[in-house]
Design a protein around this motif. Structure first.
Motif, PDB file in Angstrom:
ATOM      1  N   UNK A 289      30.678  50.867  51.234  1.00 19.91           N
ATOM      2  CA  UNK A 289      31.658  50.235  50.075  1.00 19.91           C
ATOM      3  C   UNK A 289      33.086  49.959  50.206  1.00 19.91           C
ATOM      4  N   UNK A 290      33.036  48.313  50.287  1.00 16.32           N
ATOM      5  CA  UNK A 290      34.807  48.351  51.004  1.00 16.32           C
ATOM      6  C   UNK A 290      35.462  48.908  49.340  1.00 16.32           C
ATOM      7  N   UNK A 291      36.660  49.647  49.033  1.00 16.90           N
ATOM      8  CA  UNK A 291      36.989  50.850  48.363  1.00 16.90           C
ATOM      9  C   UNK A 291      38.586  50.575  47.913  1.00 16.90           C
ATOM     10  N   UNK A 292      39.342  49.759  49.678  1.00 20.70           N
ATOM     11  CA  UNK A 292      40.539  49.958  49.313  1.00 20.70           C
ATOM     12  C   UNK A 292      41.177  48.624  49.923  1.00 20.70           C
ATOM     13  N   UNK A 293      40.695  47.891  49.843  1.00 23.35           N
ATOM     14  CA  UNK A 293      40.603  46.642  49.906  1.00 23.35           C
ATOM     15  C   UNK A 293      40.842  45.451  48.611  1.00 23.35           C
ATOM     16  N   UNK A 294      41.304  44.405  48.022  1.00 27.16           N
ATOM     17  CA  UNK A 294      40.371  43.903  46.800  1.00 27.16           C
ATOM     18  C   UNK A 294      40.345  42.131  47.992  1.00 27.16           C
ATOM     19  N   UNK A 295      38.655  42.301  46.722  1.00 24.89           N
ATOM     20  CA  UNK A 295      38.553  40.560  47.307  1.00 24.89           C
ATOM     21  C   UNK A 295      38.529  40.099  46.406  1.00 24.89           C
ATOM     22  N   UNK A 296      39.165  38.516  46.983  1.00 29.30           N
ATOM     23  CA  UNK A 296      39.318  37.671  46.098  1.00 29.30           C
ATOM     24  C   UNK A 296      38.722  36.232  46.388  1.00 29.30           C
ATOM     25  N   UNK A 297      37.853  35.736  45.274  1.00 30.05           N
ATOM     26  CA  UNK A 297      37.469  34.643  45.275  1.00 30.05           C
ATOM     27  C   UNK A 297      37.676  33.186  44.503  1.00 30.05           C
ATOM     28  N   UNK A 298      38.959  32.106  44.951  1.00 31.53           N
ATOM     29  CA  UNK A 298      38.423  30.634  44.373  1.00 31.53           C
ATOM     30  C   UNK A 298      37.657  30.493  43.522  1.00 31.53           C
ATOM     31  N   UNK A 299      36.956  29.964  42.610  1.00 31.43           N
ATOM     32  CA  UNK A 299      35.920  28.850  42.354  1.00 31.43           C
ATOM     33  C   UNK A 299      36.980  28.060  41.374  1.00 31.43           C
ATOM     34  N   UNK A 300      35.560  27.256  41.484  1.00 32.68           N
ATOM     35  CA  UNK A 300      36.529  25.896  40.592  1.00 32.68           C
ATOM     36  C   UNK A 300      35.207  24.923  41.102  1.00 32.68           C
ATOM     37  N   UNK A 301      34.230  25.065  39.279  1.00 32.03           N
ATOM     38  CA  UNK A 301      33.244  24.608  38.741  1.00 32.03           C
ATOM     39  C   UNK A 301      31.802  25.531  39.734  1.00 32.03           C
TER      40      UNK A 301
ATOM     41  N   UNK B 104      31.759  45.400  47.760  1.00 33.43           N
ATOM     42  CA  UNK B 104      32.424  45.565  47.580  1.00 33.43           C
ATOM     43  C   UNK B 104      32.743  46.267  46.273  1.00 33.43           C
ATOM     44  N   UNK B 105      34.451  47.141  45.530  1.00 32.28           N
ATOM     45  CA  UNK B 105      34.390  48.122  44.904  1.00 32.28           C
ATOM     46  C   UNK B 105      35.695  46.810  43.853  1.00 32.28           C
ATOM     47  N   UNK B 106      36.029  46.933  44.479  1.00 35.12           N
ATOM     48  CA  UNK B 106      37.222  45.564  43.788  1.00 35.12           C
ATOM     49  C   UNK B 106      37.165  43.878  44.436  1.00 35.12           C
TER      50      UNK B 106
END
Length: 245
Positions: A1-13, A29-31
């Motif tokens: 489980x990744x706790x020390x990073x932010x996962x950024x998910x760009x989404x469009x439709x 991933x937690x964040x």
């Protein structure tokens, strides 16, 4: 489980797939931060239902703008040292995120690319897409004197220093791919690839579907790559940007 990073998910439709994508992603991933880029469907509501943080653009600004919003939020409102980008369509198995973040933790790299071509894979990419990626790979490797096999990957990791650069005018506002790799290399950042796998998208179509978009992408990317390759002031610009942010 990744706790020390932010996962950024760009989404469009991405309403038809975002829920299942996030359910699987939360196992690793937690964040997680979803940036809804002005979707006209239920993407925002579906993402919120998964209990993750969701930011929303009032209108569609483009893939790169969604990423910049994620990086801006991460730098201003969190203390995470690492950021990872993850496509909303479910093509990337999230189990490989651990491979992407580890070189950042070990200070082996500032920017890590999850490459679909470092190792043999079962998934077969469409011929034209694979040919285009190979072409950009060849020229990227040539221009930075480092072998890069997948400069168009949607699964990448970066530290806060790179994220600050991405908030500047140097970050392309439409398709940040091979040109960004060239820019970072010429600024003096450490770049590394790690092997990841890819699978078929959970929905049809992509940001490069149709006839006009791929042609536009090819010429725009080629121009941007040449632009960064010819600039001689990028290390100086890096120092200036690091002092500002």
């Amino acid at each position: 489980m990744i706790e020390d990073g932010l996962i950024i998910v760009p989404a469009y439709n991405e309403a038809e797939v975002i829920e299942s994508t996030l359910k699987e992603l939360k196992e690793y991933a937690q964040n997680i931060l979803v940036v809804d880029d002005g979707s006209t469907d239920q993407t925002y509501e579906q993402a919120k239902s998964q209990g993750v943080l969701v930011l929303q653009h009032p209108t569609n600004l483009g893939y790169a703008s969604a990423l910049k919003t994620g990086f801006l939020y991460g730098l201003r409102h969190t203390a995470y040292n690492y950021f990872l980008t993850f496509d909303a369509d479910g093509q990337h198995p999230p189990a490989f995120l651990e491979k992407v973040i580890q070189p950042l933790r070990d200070d082996e790299a500032d920017f890590v690319i999850g490459s679909r071509y470092l190792e043999p894979a079962e998934f077969k990419h469409p011929f034209l897409r694979k040919a285009g990626s190979r072409l950009f790979s060849f020229f990227t490797s040539l221009l930075i004197s480092q072998k890069i096999t997948d400069p168009t990957s949607g699964m990448v990791g970066l530290n806060r220093r790179v994220a600050k650069i991405f908030l500047s005018e140097f970050f392309p506002l439409d398709f940040p791919d091979a040109d960004v790799v060239i820019m970072l290399a010429r600024m003096g950042f450490k770049i590394k690839e790690v092997p990841v796998e890819m699978r078929a998208s959970k929905r049809k179509g992509s940001m490069h579907s149709g006839m006009v978009k791929p042609i536009y992408y090819f010429f725009k990317m080629s121009t941007s790559m040449i632009h960064f390759a010819l600039r001689r002031d990028l290390k100086e610009k890096r120092r200036e940007l690091e002092s500002v942010f």
